[in-house]
Scaffold this active site. Sequence first.
Site, PDB file in Angstrom:
ATOM      1  N   SER A  40     -13.052 -16.646  22.663  1.00 21.88           N
ATOM      2  CA  SER A  40     -13.248 -15.199  22.523  1.00 21.88           C
ATOM      3  C   SER A  40     -14.614 -14.854  23.082  1.00 21.88           C
ATOM      4  O   SER A  40     -15.482 -15.741  23.213  1.00 21.88           O
ATOM      5  CB  SER A  40     -13.200 -14.854  21.028  1.00 21.88           C
ATOM      6  OG  SER A  40     -13.628 -13.530  20.780  1.00 21.88           O
ATOM      7  N   TYR A  42     -14.916 -16.470  12.058  1.00 25.36           N
ATOM      8  CA  TYR A  42     -14.306 -16.345  13.394  1.00 25.36           C
ATOM      9  C   TYR A  42     -15.318 -16.703  14.481  1.00 25.36           C
ATOM     10  O   TYR A  42     -15.018 -17.465  15.404  1.00 25.36           O
ATOM     11  CB  TYR A  42     -13.821 -14.901  13.554  1.00 25.36           C
ATOM     12  CG  TYR A  42     -13.013 -14.623  14.801  1.00 25.36           C
ATOM     13  CD1 TYR A  42     -11.642 -14.879  14.831  1.00 25.36           C
ATOM     14  CD2 TYR A  42     -13.598 -14.069  15.934  1.00 25.36           C
ATOM     15  CE1 TYR A  42     -10.880 -14.610  15.960  1.00 25.36           C
ATOM     16  CE2 TYR A  42     -12.851 -13.795  17.067  1.00 25.36           C
ATOM     17  CZ  TYR A  42     -11.491 -14.063  17.077  1.00 25.36           C
ATOM     18  OH  TYR A  42     -10.745 -13.783  18.204  1.00 25.36           O
TER      19      TYR A  42
HETATM   20  P1  NAD Z   1      -1.775 -12.119  17.092  1.00 26.15           P
HETATM   21  O1  NAD Z   1      -2.026 -11.896  15.634  1.00 26.15           O
HETATM   22  O2  NAD Z   1      -0.970 -11.142  17.846  1.00 26.15           O
HETATM   23  O3  NAD Z   1      -1.134 -13.536  17.333  1.00 26.15           O
HETATM   24  C1  NAD Z   1      -1.581 -14.666  16.639  1.00 26.15           C
HETATM   25  C2  NAD Z   1      -0.529 -15.712  16.761  1.00 26.15           C
HETATM   26  O4  NAD Z   1      -0.963 -16.838  15.990  1.00 26.15           O
HETATM   27  C3  NAD Z   1       0.835 -15.282  16.244  1.00 26.15           C
HETATM   28  O5  NAD Z   1       1.846 -15.747  17.122  1.00 26.15           O
HETATM   29  C4  NAD Z   1       0.913 -15.975  14.896  1.00 26.15           C
HETATM   30  O6  NAD Z   1       2.255 -16.316  14.558  1.00 26.15           O
HETATM   31  C5  NAD Z   1       0.108 -17.214  15.178  1.00 26.15           C
HETATM   32  N1  NAD Z   1      -0.390 -17.836  13.961  1.00 26.15           N
HETATM   33  C6  NAD Z   1      -1.161 -17.302  12.985  1.00 26.15           C
HETATM   34  N2  NAD Z   1      -1.340 -18.193  12.015  1.00 26.15           N
HETATM   35  C7  NAD Z   1      -0.680 -19.303  12.395  1.00 26.15           C
HETATM   36  C8  NAD Z   1      -0.499 -20.586  11.808  1.00 26.15           C
HETATM   37  N3  NAD Z   1      -1.018 -20.886  10.615  1.00 26.15           N
HETATM   38  N4  NAD Z   1       0.244 -21.493  12.477  1.00 26.15           N
HETATM   39  C9  NAD Z   1       0.806 -21.201  13.681  1.00 26.15           C
HETATM   40  N5  NAD Z   1       0.663 -20.011  14.275  1.00 26.15           N
HETATM   41  C10 NAD Z   1      -0.066 -19.090  13.631  1.00 26.15           C
HETATM   42  O7  NAD Z   1      -3.216 -12.310  17.724  1.00 26.15           O
HETATM   43  P2  NAD Z   1      -3.741 -12.286  19.236  1.00 26.15           P
HETATM   44  O8  NAD Z   1      -4.642 -11.136  19.364  1.00 26.15           O
HETATM   45  O9  NAD Z   1      -2.636 -12.460  20.185  1.00 26.15           O
HETATM   46  O10 NAD Z   1      -4.665 -13.578  19.190  1.00 26.15           O
HETATM   47  C11 NAD Z   1      -4.329 -14.788  19.828  1.00 26.15           C
HETATM   48  C12 NAD Z   1      -5.588 -15.594  20.058  1.00 26.15           C
HETATM   49  O11 NAD Z   1      -6.450 -14.861  20.915  1.00 26.15           O
HETATM   50  C13 NAD Z   1      -6.380 -15.879  18.785  1.00 26.15           C
HETATM   51  O12 NAD Z   1      -6.914 -17.171  18.820  1.00 26.15           O
HETATM   52  C14 NAD Z   1      -7.485 -14.851  18.835  1.00 26.15           C
HETATM   53  O13 NAD Z   1      -8.622 -15.248  18.142  1.00 26.15           O
HETATM   54  C15 NAD Z   1      -7.730 -14.790  20.339  1.00 26.15           C
HETATM   55  N6  NAD Z   1      -8.410 -13.563  20.759  1.00 26.15           N
HETATM   56  C16 NAD Z   1      -7.826 -12.354  20.594  1.00 26.15           C
HETATM   57  C17 NAD Z   1      -8.502 -11.215  21.029  1.00 26.15           C
HETATM   58  C18 NAD Z   1      -7.918  -9.849  20.893  1.00 26.15           C
HETATM   59  O14 NAD Z   1      -8.640  -8.898  21.145  1.00 26.15           O
HETATM   60  N7  NAD Z   1      -6.680  -9.693  20.555  1.00 26.15           N
HETATM   61  C19 NAD Z   1      -9.772 -11.342  21.608  1.00 26.15           C
HETATM   62  C20 NAD Z   1     -10.328 -12.598  21.750  1.00 26.15           C
HETATM   63  C21 NAD Z   1      -9.630 -13.708  21.334  1.00 26.15           C
END
Ligand code: NAD
Length: 275
Positions: A157, A170
Amino acid sequence: MLDQPHDRTATASLRPLAGKAALVTGSTSGIGLGIARALALAGADVALNARGMVCEGGAMAKELAKETQARIDYVAGDMSDRNQVKAAVSEAERRFGRLDILVNNAGIQHVEPIDTFPDEKWDLVLAINLNSAFHTTKAALPGMKRRGFGCIVNISSAHGLIASPFKSAYVAAKHGLIGLTKVTALETAEHGITCNAICPGYVWTPLVQKQIPEQAKAHGLSEEDVIKKVLLKEQPNRKFATVDEIGALTVFLAGPGGASITGTALPVDGGWTAH
Ligand code: NAD
């Protein structure tokens, strides 16, 4: 010899990842699903993962297979549980007969000041966002080394490079993931394996949507003001990145153009971390 043949020599093709197999953790929504779709459209076999029921994940896999004309399987596994993490990697490898691309994407967020941050939330955020990537990598490396090819992408991130208040677990996990990325790259560089971190700024996904009310409470702002004054304030292009952009970068890293890119942390943040 400078021009050794390399397994990434696929010529420009509409399906540059044909013949490769991928596991994307946490891929039934948001960025993970976007990456899975992009890898499948590039020709890879893809294992979706979440901790949910096999029937729901299976239905999603079927739908994505129809859309992308690729082989998509669903491998259940809770990424907060070390044994389930290892089992998910073995299962993906067993089903496809190989595992070439590993995307450590599963992640959760919790927004609260340190003095009231629940201990259990700290443990859970670290387990899913950081520890699971260590366990998947450890489980996937022997096969990748045997085959002389591997592409590991850790979804860190912008918060792996800089910090914001109220996100102690985080930010710690995402900084740690970049450290793990560098060590993995150094240990595997001579085996045809690359390992990189992608560092998105804000991407419009359920994870971001869910934290808007929490941020509103923590900052004492309206939800609309959280979007303008907190989320996109530091993102100079004032736009959310898209899951397709993260997917396209992952495909690039796994393809011929990514062969010499390893140990990096690549921001996809509209200029946020250039400040
Ligand atoms: P999201 O909540 O849409 O998706 C998260 C995914 O992780 C889902 O598919 C969920 O089922 C899965 N998950 C959660 N807990 C779990 C577990 N215990 N076991 C297996 N799967 C599990 O979130 P997102 O925004 O798509 O985030 C995905 C990644 O991207 C994360 O690591 C997040 O930190 C990172 N990220 C997101 C953003 C953003 O702005 N959305 C920015 C930077 C980084």
